[in-house]
Design a protein around this motif. Structure first.
Motif, PDB file in Angstrom:
ATOM      1  N   ASN A  67       0.922  -1.093  -0.054  1.00  0.00           N
ATOM      2  CA  ASN A  67      -0.185  -0.110   0.035  1.00  0.00           C
ATOM      3  C   ASN A  67       0.891   1.170   0.036  1.00  0.00           C
ATOM      4  O   ASN A  67       0.338   2.376  -0.540  1.00  0.00           O
ATOM      5  CB  ASN A  67      -0.848   0.120   1.133  1.00  0.00           C
ATOM      6  CG  ASN A  67      -2.049  -0.967   1.296  1.00  0.00           C
ATOM      7  OD1 ASN A  67      -1.923  -1.804   0.081  1.00  0.00           O
ATOM      8  ND2 ASN A  67      -2.964  -1.232   2.131  1.00  0.00           N
ATOM      9  N   ASN A  68       2.014   1.303   0.630  1.00  0.00           N
ATOM     10  CA  ASN A  68       3.044   2.302   0.553  1.00  0.00           C
ATOM     11  C   ASN A  68       4.031   2.416  -0.796  1.00  0.00           C
ATOM     12  O   ASN A  68       4.555   3.118  -1.017  1.00  0.00           O
ATOM     13  CB  ASN A  68       4.161   2.058   1.691  1.00  0.00           C
ATOM     14  CG  ASN A  68       3.078   2.102   3.150  1.00  0.00           C
ATOM     15  OD1 ASN A  68       2.210   3.010   3.061  1.00  0.00           O
ATOM     16  ND2 ASN A  68       3.694   1.655   4.013  1.00  0.00           N
ATOM     17  N   GLY A  69       3.601   1.257  -1.531  1.00  0.00           N
ATOM     18  CA  GLY A  69       4.249   1.588  -3.026  1.00  0.00           C
ATOM     19  C   GLY A  69       5.600   0.263  -3.012  1.00  0.00           C
ATOM     20  O   GLY A  69       6.076  -0.287  -1.919  1.00  0.00           O
ATOM     21  N   LEU A  70       6.109   0.278  -4.221  1.00  0.00           N
ATOM     22  CA  LEU A  70       7.149  -0.774  -4.509  1.00  0.00           C
ATOM     23  C   LEU A  70       8.261  -0.460  -3.821  1.00  0.00           C
ATOM     24  O   LEU A  70       9.014  -1.230  -3.436  1.00  0.00           O
ATOM     25  CB  LEU A  70       7.203  -0.911  -6.126  1.00  0.00           C
ATOM     26  CG  LEU A  70       8.567  -1.774  -6.381  1.00  0.00           C
ATOM     27  CD1 LEU A  70       8.156  -3.199  -6.226  1.00  0.00           C
ATOM     28  CD2 LEU A  70       8.923  -1.423  -7.848  1.00  0.00           C
ATOM     29  N   ALA A  71       8.665   0.747  -3.475  1.00  0.00           N
ATOM     30  CA  ALA A  71       9.738   1.218  -2.675  1.00  0.00           C
ATOM     31  C   ALA A  71       9.697   0.797  -1.273  1.00  0.00           C
ATOM     32  O   ALA A  71      10.892   0.396  -0.736  1.00  0.00           O
ATOM     33  CB  ALA A  71       9.880   2.917  -2.470  1.00  0.00           C
ATOM     34  N   ASP A  72       8.472   0.662  -0.623  1.00  0.00           N
ATOM     35  CA  ASP A  72       8.557  -0.014   0.539  1.00  0.00           C
ATOM     36  C   ASP A  72       9.032  -1.539   0.724  1.00  0.00           C
ATOM     37  O   ASP A  72       9.839  -1.779   1.576  1.00  0.00           O
ATOM     38  CB  ASP A  72       6.949   0.050   1.225  1.00  0.00           C
ATOM     39  CG  ASP A  72       7.297  -0.324   2.680  1.00  0.00           C
ATOM     40  OD1 ASP A  72       7.501   0.680   3.504  1.00  0.00           O
ATOM     41  OD2 ASP A  72       6.619  -1.300   3.143  1.00  0.00           O
ATOM     42  N   VAL A  73       8.897  -2.267  -0.482  1.00  0.00           N
ATOM     43  CA  VAL A  73       9.493  -3.548  -0.650  1.00  0.00           C
ATOM     44  C   VAL A  73      10.871  -3.586  -0.812  1.00  0.00           C
ATOM     45  O   VAL A  73      11.252  -4.213  -0.147  1.00  0.00           O
ATOM     46  CB  VAL A  73       8.639  -4.273  -1.994  1.00  0.00           C
ATOM     47  CG1 VAL A  73       9.211  -5.743  -1.816  1.00  0.00           C
ATOM     48  CG2 VAL A  73       6.978  -4.363  -1.403  1.00  0.00           C
ATOM     49  N   LEU A  74      11.182  -2.980  -1.761  1.00  0.00           N
ATOM     50  CA  LEU A  74      12.644  -2.694  -2.222  1.00  0.00           C
ATOM     51  C   LEU A  74      13.332  -2.186  -1.139  1.00  0.00           C
ATOM     52  O   LEU A  74      14.549  -2.808  -0.694  1.00  0.00           O
ATOM     53  CB  LEU A  74      12.788  -1.701  -3.383  1.00  0.00           C
ATOM     54  CG  LEU A  74      12.309  -2.162  -4.478  1.00  0.00           C
ATOM     55  CD1 LEU A  74      12.242  -1.171  -5.670  1.00  0.00           C
ATOM     56  CD2 LEU A  74      12.709  -3.538  -5.198  1.00  0.00           C
ATOM     57  N   GLY A  75      12.804  -1.283  -0.314  1.00  0.00           N
ATOM     58  CA  GLY A  75      13.669  -0.787   0.875  1.00  0.00           C
ATOM     59  C   GLY A  75      13.861  -1.564   2.260  1.00  0.00           C
ATOM     60  O   GLY A  75      14.917  -1.333   2.724  1.00  0.00           O
ATOM     61  N   LYS A  76      13.033  -2.792   2.133  1.00  0.00           N
ATOM     62  CA  LYS A  76      13.313  -3.605   3.354  1.00  0.00           C
ATOM     63  C   LYS A  76      13.948  -4.971   2.907  1.00  0.00           C
ATOM     64  O   LYS A  76      14.083  -5.973   3.619  1.00  0.00           O
ATOM     65  CB  LYS A  76      11.925  -4.060   3.774  1.00  0.00           C
ATOM     66  CG  LYS A  76      11.468  -2.662   4.389  1.00  0.00           C
ATOM     67  CD  LYS A  76       9.925  -2.925   4.985  1.00  0.00           C
ATOM     68  CE  LYS A  76       9.456  -1.650   5.730  1.00  0.00           C
ATOM     69  NZ  LYS A  76       7.990  -1.690   6.063  1.00  0.00           N
ATOM     70  N   LEU A  77      14.325  -4.967   1.470  1.00  0.00           N
ATOM     71  CA  LEU A  77      14.839  -6.273   1.274  1.00  0.00           C
ATOM     72  C   LEU A  77      16.407  -6.534   1.671  1.00  0.00           C
ATOM     73  O   LEU A  77      16.974  -7.603   1.875  1.00  0.00           O
ATOM     74  CB  LEU A  77      14.976  -6.488  -0.509  1.00  0.00           C
ATOM     75  CG  LEU A  77      13.787  -6.437  -1.323  1.00  0.00           C
ATOM     76  CD1 LEU A  77      14.075  -6.456  -2.670  1.00  0.00           C
ATOM     77  CD2 LEU A  77      12.788  -7.664  -0.746  1.00  0.00           C
ATOM     78  N   ASP A  78      16.832  -5.264   2.171  1.00  0.00           N
ATOM     79  CA  ASP A  78      18.320  -5.719   2.778  1.00  0.00           C
ATOM     80  C   ASP A  78      18.063  -6.458   4.099  1.00  0.00           C
ATOM     81  O   ASP A  78      19.198  -6.888   4.747  1.00  0.00           O
ATOM     82  CB  ASP A  78      18.841  -4.212   3.411  1.00  0.00           C
ATOM     83  CG  ASP A  78      19.411  -3.405   2.057  1.00  0.00           C
ATOM     84  OD1 ASP A  78      19.612  -4.174   1.099  1.00  0.00           O
ATOM     85  OD2 ASP A  78      19.289  -2.158   2.215  1.00  0.00           O
TER      86      ASP A  78
END
Length: 737
Positions: free
Chosen positions: A293-304
């Motif tokens: 719901n916050n966008g793809l960036a929320d997924v990418l930003g937490k992959l670390d």
């Protein structure tokens, strides 16, 4: 009566550091008092958690104070654009404050305890449109002043791009069923009552979603539901269609204002576009706490948080989704940031006018303009944008030099239509019914729901509607332009409003007043403006916001130059100074290269009626004189084209404010109504004029290099003041008054 100037966020807040010292100097000895009130996002967060802070960190709850002030005849508030925070913005602001030693708690995005749920509810008053419903105790009168419109026609916006003569694939895509429009139910209550919202599951078990909603006699209450299964089918269909048409895919919502419903709708789009990757790795995505719901960036930003090999695998699968799907409209192609990365990056009222302005195109990954399928899922207002696109495809681009104007009278008093109905919007917890029940247990309205469906309700008070109709008639009488109520009898809410409009309209003899479906009203307005004629759009709250960006961006090049007057129901006034959709980019440019392109013309123009109101309320002739001479100064400012340039090493906001100050001082020195003010401003005007070269040189010399303002959401006052007042010569003249 005091003039209250709001401290807000981003570019408008930076510009205030240059303008406010001039206002305080010019008002000195005139009986005009000015105060500031911090209603910025950071300020609202700090005010909401006083028990977590040291005494020297606390600030008062200015929003609550101004809300009370707005309900009095003494209100004279100039409200600059503020951040309507999405959850990512809230988290960034909290992180910045914590980094500066403010012990603000973290936002619990997925609360699991009662304490966390209570904390989330406490933060809710900061999210989304937290400011506007509190201050808008009146309806909106938004238009371009005569001088601004005349200037725009004499110096038309050069950013208008032609529409393709070989045909444009651009279109608006919307749902055809099971959206809010199709499901909306509405009624007017005959007497005061108190209602609650309940969910009833398939077994008959009842869960109260909202305990108490007081309703007044004659108040309109609505409810509607968005079926998410149908929404996801719609997204999948449009992905395929955009791919087939070789068009970009873009999504246009308002996740900042519609802070419950639209992030959910946004998240479903992200989930559908990247379905292969997100479903394959659903377990890992859940584990890292990412929220689409916050966008793809929320997924990418937490992959670390994952092992490097797993992170690389997910990134590769996401990249494969790009290859299989249609191209996405870009926010920043240089860093690969798409329309679906952050839910607050593409906001419908700011994005769709730019699509029109740019010839029906958006930017692709190669940083080139390309036709787009613009998805606006709900039909309530999607059709108006399609009508504009069809008009441009048929007649070509609008000509700002000849086009008429579309002003707006907007229904928003007393939280009318509530702009997203935040406290009455829910995701359905299962199969069943969500209903609105009165104190006696009688069901007033209800909707069948499936798991995850978005239910929303809103209310509109009778007093607000009466005042709205009155304001529309007043504007029609003042201008002679046709006033068009944009209301659809086939929509539940609008059908109730139409009954009230018909009842409250006085004898309209001599006036041209129409009630038209929004799509027909848009077509009528477009015919008018292409003939060079003016129209008054009379709309509800959401359309008010959409249209007061759309037409000003086409007519004036920006909505920041609009005059926005809110005559408050209790006799005061709220003056709003334009839209802040471009404000983040302006700050980014300022920090990078020391150039602030924000145009403060909206603030300058708002001061004119603010001073007039003060003169009327207090009988202060100097307030009248300040208003009149400021209006003259604005006219000369426009004639001399002193507005900010977009390019570094050219005039920016600071230079514009200097020239406004000089023209204002000249007008005060030239008048003969007040000898004391004439004597006071004559040397000031002379100094500002004779030292023009030195002042402009000092203002330009600081451009072209990075600027440290000490933070984005909570910048340092001293650093901002130094950055926005870099001319020692100008400062000496102003501070010496």
């Amino acid at each position: 009566m005091k003039l209250t100037w709001t401290k807000t966020d981003e570019a408008p807040a930076l510009a205030s550091y240059a303008l406010l010292p001039i206002l305080r100097a010019y008002f000195k000895g005139t009986g005009v008092e000015i105060e500031t009130a911090d209603i910025s996002l950071a300020g609202r967060i700090i005010a909401n958690f006083p028990e977590c802070l040291r005494n020297d960190q606390k600030i008062p709850d200015e929003l609550t104070r101004l809300g009370k002030l707005a309900q009095t005849p003494e209100a004279n508030i100039i409200k600059l654009p503020n951040i309507s925070a999405s959850i990512p913005q809230l988290r960034e602001a909290i992180a910045e404050l914590r980094g500066k030693g403010f012990n603000i708690p973290d936002y619990p995005e997925q609360p699991s305890t009662e304490q966390e749920r209570a904390l989330q509810a406490r933060f809710a008053v900061v999210l989304g449109s937290a400011v506007n419903p509190v201050l808008r105790e009146g309806n909106s009168d938004r238009r371009a002043s005569k001088s601004v419109k005349a200037f725009a026609q004499k110096h038309p916006n050069k950013g208008m791009k032609n529409w393709s003569k070989s045909g444009s694939a651009t279109r608006v895509a919307h749902m055809s069923d099971k959206d809010f429009y199709a499901s909306e139910r509405s009624m007017t209550v005959s007497s005061a009552t108190n209602v609650r919202i309940e969910f009833v599951d398939s077994t008959g078990a009842v869960k109260v979603l909202k305990q108490s909603i007081p309703l007044l006699e004659g108040e309109v209450i609505d409810c509607a539901v968005m079926n998410v299964a149908a929404l996801r089918r719609f997204y999948a269909e449009q992905l395929a269609a955009a791919k087939a048409d070789n068009a970009l895919l873009s999504l246009h919502l308002k996740c900042t204002m519609m802070k419950i419903s639209d992030p959910i709708m946004f998240g479903h789009c992200v989930a559908v576009y990247f379905a292969d990757a997100l479903e394959k790795h659903a377990g890992a995505i859940l584990e890292i706490g990412a929220n689409v719901n916050n966008g793809l960036a929320d997924v990418l930003g937490k992959l670390d948080q994952l092992p490097a090999s797993k992170k690389a695998e997910i990134e590769a699968d996401i990249a494969a989704c790009y290859d299989r799907g249609p191209g996405l409209a870009m926010v920043d192609s240089r860093v690969g940031k798409t329309n679906l990365h952050v839910n607050s990056d593409v906001i419908i009222d700011a994005s769709m006018p730019v699509v029109i302005r740019d010839g029906g195109k958006m930017w692709d990954k190669e940083d080139a303009l390309q036709d787009t399928v613009a998805m606006i899922p709900d039909r309530c207002y999607a059709t108006i944008y399609q009508a504009v696109i069809e008009d441009c495809q048929k007649h070509g681009q609008f000509d700002p030099a000849t086009m008429g104007g579309v002003s707006n009278v907007g229904l928003m008093a007393q939280k009318a239509e509530e702009y997203g109905s935040h406290d009455k919007t829910f995701a359905a917890p299962g199969n069943g019914t969500i209903r609105i029940v009165d104190a006696g247990g009688r069901t007033l309205l209800e909707q069948s729901v499936e798991p995850g469906d978005i239910f929303r309700a809103c209310q509109t008070k009778d007093e607000a509607i009466r005042d709205w109709v009155k304001l529309a008639v007043t504007r029609a009488q003042a201008t002679g332009a046709p006033a068009v109520f944009w209301l659809d009898p086939d929509r539940g809410h609008d059908a109730q409003i139409i009954q009230k409009v018909n009842a409250y309209l006085p004898d309209p003899s001599g006036l041209e007043i129409k009630i038209m479906k929004p799509v027909d009203a848009m077509k009528f307005s477009l015919e008018q403006i292409r003939r060079g004629e003016d129209t008054i759009s009379v709309t509800g709250n959401v359309l008010r916001d959409y249209l007061t960006d759309l037409f000003p961006i086409l007519e004036l090049g920006t909505s920041a130059r609009m005059l926005s007057i809110v005559p408050l129901l209790r006799g005061g006034a709220l003056l709003e100074t334009g839209a802040g959709g471009s404000a983040p980019k302006h700050v980014q440019q300022f920090v990078k290269e020391g150039h602030l392109r924000w145009d403060s013309l909206g603030e300058y123009c708002a001061l004119v009626p603010s001073l007039e109101l003060m003169a009327t309320k207090t009988g202060n002739p100097r307030a009248t004189l300040l208003s009149k001479t400021l209006d003259e100064a604005i006219g000369q400012y426009l004639e001399d084209a002193r507005y900010p340039s977009a390019k570094v090493n050219e005039i920016d906001n600071r230079g514009s404010t200097y020239y406004l100050a000089m023209e204002w001082a000249k007008a005060l020195a030239a008048q003969d109504e007040d000898g004391e003010l004439k004597q006071r401003f004559t040397p000031v005007a002379a100094s500002l004029a004779t030292k023009e070269g030195k002042i402009t040189q000092e203002l330009l010399l600081v451009q072209g290099k990075p600027v440290d303002i000490g933070g984005y959401y909570f910048p340092d006052d001293a650093k901002c003041a130094a950055a926005m007042r870099p001319s020692a010569t100008l400062n000496a003249i102003i501070d010496g008054m």
